[in-house]
Design an enzyme around this catalytic site. Structure first.
Site, mmCIF file in Angstrom:
data_model
loop_
_atom_site.group_PDB
_atom_site.id
_atom_site.type_symbol
_atom_site.label_atom_id
_atom_site.label_comp_id
_atom_site.label_asym_id
_atom_site.label_seq_id
_atom_site.Cartn_x
_atom_site.Cartn_y
_atom_site.Cartn_z
ATOM 1 N N GLU A 115 -34.845 13.125 2.595
ATOM 2 C CA GLU A 115 -35.343 14.077 3.594
ATOM 3 C C GLU A 115 -34.226 14.989 4.078
ATOM 4 O OE1 GLU A 115 -39.118 11.911 5.869
ATOM 5 O OE2 GLU A 115 -37.172 12.090 6.873
ATOM 6 N N GLU A 121 -43.345 9.445 0.724
ATOM 7 C CA GLU A 121 -43.334 8.695 1.989
ATOM 8 C C GLU A 121 -44.412 9.247 2.909
ATOM 9 O OE1 GLU A 121 -39.461 8.312 3.805
ATOM 10 O OE2 GLU A 121 -40.310 8.463 5.820
#
Length: 251
Positions: A128, A215
Site C-alpha cells: 500500500e 486486501e
C-alpha cells in the site's frame, strides 16, 4: 493477464476468492498462523484457491530487522502452498517500499530464482503506497523490482501497488507498466470505501488493465467500526460482474 482479465491455463476468466494472513512481524500475533498445517486446513476445509502472506518489511519485527527468519517463514508457506496445489501471493507488506528498493529487489530476485518455475507463486511487490506519485515514485520502484524478478521468472503474475493505500488504480491505468503479466492492486474496507472507489476501479478497467483486490475488510479502514454487510455485498457483486479476484484480511 489478457486485457483487463486474469485467465487460467484454458484461457477462461477466473475470479478467485481467498484469504490474506495478517502481518508476519514477530510479536504482532499473526505469526502463529504461518505454518504448513494452517495452509493445508485452508486448502482442504475452506477450499481456498489462493492465500496471501503479508510479510512485514520496515515495521518492528519485520524483514529489515529479521531477514533470515522472515525468509524462512515465507518459504515454508510457499512450499506448503505448492504442496497443497493452491496459489500464494507473496506480499512486500510496506507503505514506503520505495525506501527499501534494493532489499525488495534482492528478496524477490531470490524468490524468483528459487520458485519461478512453479505456477503457484504470485509476486505482490508493494502492498500500500501512501499519497505519493504513481509515475515518479511507485512505478519506477515497481519496474526495478520487476526487472529483478524477470531475470529468473519470465511469466508468473506480478501485482503492483497503487497510490493512496492501493486505491487510485485509475492513475496507474493511465500510465501502465510495460509487462505482459501485470495486475494492479485495489484495496477496500467496506464501511469506508463505497461507490466512489468502485467508480475509480471501473475507470481503470475501461483503460484495459487488470485489477486484483489483494486486501479487503468488512469494517472501516481503521480496523474498527461496524461490519457493513450491505457494502460488502455491493463489493462482492462488483467483483463477480467484473471478474476481480479478492482476498479478505485477515485470517
Amino acid at each position: 493477464v489478457q486485457g483487463n482479465r486474469i485467465l487460467d491455463r484454458n484461457n477462461d476468466t477466473v475470479c478467485l476468492a481467498g484469504i490474506s494472513f495478517f502481518w508476519s512481524n514477530i510479536g504482532w500475533g499473526g505469526i502463529r498462523f504461518y505454518n504448513t498445517g494452517v495452509v493445508n486446513y485452508l486448502a482442504d476445509e475452506w477450499k481456498v484457491p489462493v492465500i496471501r502472506v503479508s510479510m512485514g518489511v520496515e515495521a518492528n519485527g519485520g524483514y529489515i530487522q529479521n531477514p533470515s527468519s522472515q525468509k524462512t517463514l515465507i518459504t515454508e508457506m510457499i512450499d506448503a502452498a505448492i504442496d497443497a496445489g493452491i496459489y500464494i501471493l507473496v506480499d512486500w507488506h510496506s507503505h514506503t517500499a520505495e525506501n527499501y528498493q534494493e532489499e525488495a529487489q534482492a528478496f524477490f530476485g531470490e524468490l524468483a530464482r528459487l520458485y519461478g518455475d512453479h505456477d503457484n507463486i504470485i509476486y505482490e511487490i508493494y502492498n500500500e503506497p501512501l499519497q505519493v506519485s504513481w509515475s515518479t515514485v511507485i512505478k519506477p520502484y515497481c519496474e526495478a523490482v520487476i526487472d529483478s524478478i524477470r531475470a529468473y521468472d519470465a511469466d508468473n503474475m506480478i501485482i503492483a501497488g497503487t497510490p493512496n493505500w492501493s486505491q487510485f488504480v485509475d492513475e496507474a491505468a493511465g500510465d501502465p507498466i510495460a509487462d505482459t503479466n501485470i495486475a494492479y492492486s485495489l484495496h477496500f474496507y467496506a464501511a469506508t470505501h463505497k461507490q466512489w472507489l468502485r467508480d475509480r476501479a471501473t475507470t481503470a478497467l475501461n483503460k484495459n488493465v487488470a485489477l486484483f483486490i489483494t486486501e479487503w475488510g468488512s469494517c472501516e479502514s481503521s480496523g474498527n467500526g461496524i461490519i457493513d454487510q450491505a457494502s460488502v455485498d455491493a463489493w462482492m457483486d462488483f467483483c463477480r460482474v467484473n471478474k476481480i479476484s479478492h482476498l479478505n484480511l485477515s485470517l
